[in-house]
Design an enzyme around this catalytic site. Structure first.
Site, PDB file in Angstrom:
ATOM      1  CB  CYS A 149      -5.969  41.534  -6.151  1.00  0.00           C
ATOM      2  SG  CYS A 149      -6.594  39.897  -6.555  1.00  0.00           S
ATOM      3  CG  ASP A 188       9.721  15.712 -13.689  1.00  0.00           C
ATOM      4  OD1 ASP A 188      10.709  15.973 -14.396  1.00  0.00           O
ATOM      5  OD2 ASP A 188       8.558  15.729 -14.118  1.00  0.00           O
ATOM      6  CB  CYS A 196      -1.465  39.327  -6.309  1.00  0.00           C
ATOM      7  SG  CYS A 196      -2.907  39.394  -7.388  1.00  0.00           S
ATOM      8  CG  ASP A 206       4.636  19.479  -8.071  1.00  0.00           C
ATOM      9  OD1 ASP A 206       4.730  18.446  -7.387  1.00  0.00           O
ATOM     10  OD2 ASP A 206       4.269  19.463  -9.255  1.00  0.00           O
ATOM     11  CB  CYS A 208      -5.573  38.819  -3.192  1.00  0.00           C
ATOM     12  SG  CYS A 208      -4.080  38.331  -4.063  1.00  0.00           S
ATOM     13  CG  HIS A 214      -5.543  36.034  -7.973  1.00  0.00           C
ATOM     14  ND1 HIS A 214      -5.604  36.712  -6.775  1.00  0.00           N
ATOM     15  CD2 HIS A 214      -6.376  34.969  -7.864  1.00  0.00           C
ATOM     16  CE1 HIS A 214      -6.465  36.098  -5.977  1.00  0.00           C
ATOM     17  NE2 HIS A 214      -6.938  35.037  -6.615  1.00  0.00           N
TER      18      HIS A 214
HETATM   19 ZN    ZN Z   1      -4.717  38.548  -6.250  1.00  0.00          ZN
END
Ligand code: ZN
Length: 384
Positions: free
Chosen positions: A322, A101, A319, A279, A317, A348
């Site tokens: 998880c 930015d 990830c 963002d 999920c 996550h």
């Molecule tokens: Zn997750």
């Protein structure tokens, strides 16, 4: 020849457009790789996404572009030091793209003492009170020293609400600053374009001022455009309306970035209005505060109901968090103030945002975006 130019310079390519909404899928080419859009960019304020290392981000989460904050890096360690260290990519060991930015937003939100003039903005460091000045030209120089792939033009982000009179005065100054910034960038950034500069549309919550600003900025023929001044306390429907009136005027073939938005349920809404890039600190900040986003709604991890819950945060999920850890364990880490909690929770929440963007992109390309949007709206209505 075409491939060569794609790898060394900035360009944007549209891949698919939804015939019923303004949603588009594209490819943003930068010298540090190609980014499928719509894209969500994790925020690395101090050249670091809090709690995650660069391998987690690039390899596990597949992040192609990060946002870093010019204001913070300018004050500490300083853009000149980073330039001597080989630029921001090398300094932070980040192989993919970086958007910075202009620093304007932080000057207006963090620095208590500031003075706006036609030349730029005088402000005092929130670290030690030292006086500094940002001008439309100097913020381009700072971002070029950092080596960002995408730079932002200096703008003024007015608080909400402001009078129409002030909004217009401020917006017109932002336009003049953008013209100076683009002019300076054209003379210093070199060709081909390796460091793209995006001017920022302002105009507070006045649709006609947003349109006036957008038209003036489109005349600058910049490589892309940002929609700023959203998420400053206004009601959500107004943020979406401002994004919509702006995106309608922005050139079809240039990328559009809505700054600082939004909640998971809002991502598809911005995309439906023609936004390509977003963002937000929400996924990382909320993760640290114990607020987790899942495909079934939010999980407030401190709640007693999770004390002996063996399920992952989100059974749907994929990830790392998880796939290995239970809600009970994460709750224990959170309540114990363990550093590991922040790392696992952030991983996550970012995965959740990236998954949503992936679903949106897939829906646009496969022609099912209107149905996808309908499902998201129904789920949001249920959650309220
Ligand atoms: Zn997750």
């Amino acid at each position: 020849m075409r491939l060569q130019s794609k790898l060394t310079q900035f360009s944007f390519e549209l891949v698919a457009e939804c015939p019923h909404t303004r949603a588009r899928a594209g490819l943003l080419h930068t010298p540090h790789g190609t980014i499928p859009t719509p894209v969500f960019m994790p925020v690395g304020t101090q050249a670091s996404v809090k709690g995650l290392n660069q391998r987690d981000l690039a390899e596990d989460l597949g992040v192609k572009i990060l946002l870093a904050n010019t204001y913070h890096l300018y004050l500490r360690p300083g853009h000149e030091a980073i330039e001597r260290m080989g630029g921001l990519h090398r300094f932070m060991s980040w192989p993919n793209s970086i958007l910075t930015d202009s620093g304007g937003f932080q000057v207006f939100s963090l620095s208590g003492l500031r003075q706006i003039s036609e030349d730029g903005v005088l402000f005092h460091s929130h670290l030690n009170g030292d006086a500094h000045t940002f001008t439309p030209e100097s913020t381009v120089d700072v971002q070029l020293a950092l080596g960002s792939d995408i730079l932002m033009a200096l703008d003024e982000c007015p608080e909400y609400p402001v009078t129409r009179e002030y909004a217009r005065e401020s917006m017109l100054r932002t336009v003049r600053w953008a013209a100076r910034g683009v002019d300076h960038w054209r003379r210093t950034a070199g060709q081909p374009v390796r460091h793209a500069l995006f001017p920022i549309v302002q105009g507070s919550m006045f649709a006609d001022l947003r349109c006036e600003c957008t038209r003036a900025l489109v005349d600058l023929d910049a490589p892309g455009y940002a929609i700023g001044g959203l998420s400053v306390g206004e009601p959500r429907p107004i943020s979406l309306e401002m994004a919509e009136v702006t995106a309608e005027i922005l050139p079809r073939e240039r990328p559009r970035y809505a700054m600082g938005v939004g909640m998971p349920g809002e991502l598809a809404e911005y995309v439906a209005r023609g936004v390509d890039m977003m963002d937000c600190v929400l996924p990382s900040r909320n993760a640290r505060n114990g607020y987790l986003f899942t495909s079934e709604g939010r999980v407030i991890i401190k709640h007693a109901r999770y004390k002996e819950d063996q399920a992952p945060i989100d059974p749907a999920c994929r990830c790392y968090t998880c796939s290995r850890y239970s809600r009970a364990y994460l709750r224990h880490l959170f309540l114990s103030g363990e550093i590991l909690y922040a790392a696992l929770a952030t991983r996550h929440n970012l995965q959740r945002y990236l998954d949503i963007m992936g679903q949106i992109r897939h829906a646009i390309i496969s022609g099912s975006f209107p149905e996808y949007l309908k499902t998201v709206r129904a789920a949001s209505a249920l959650a309220e």
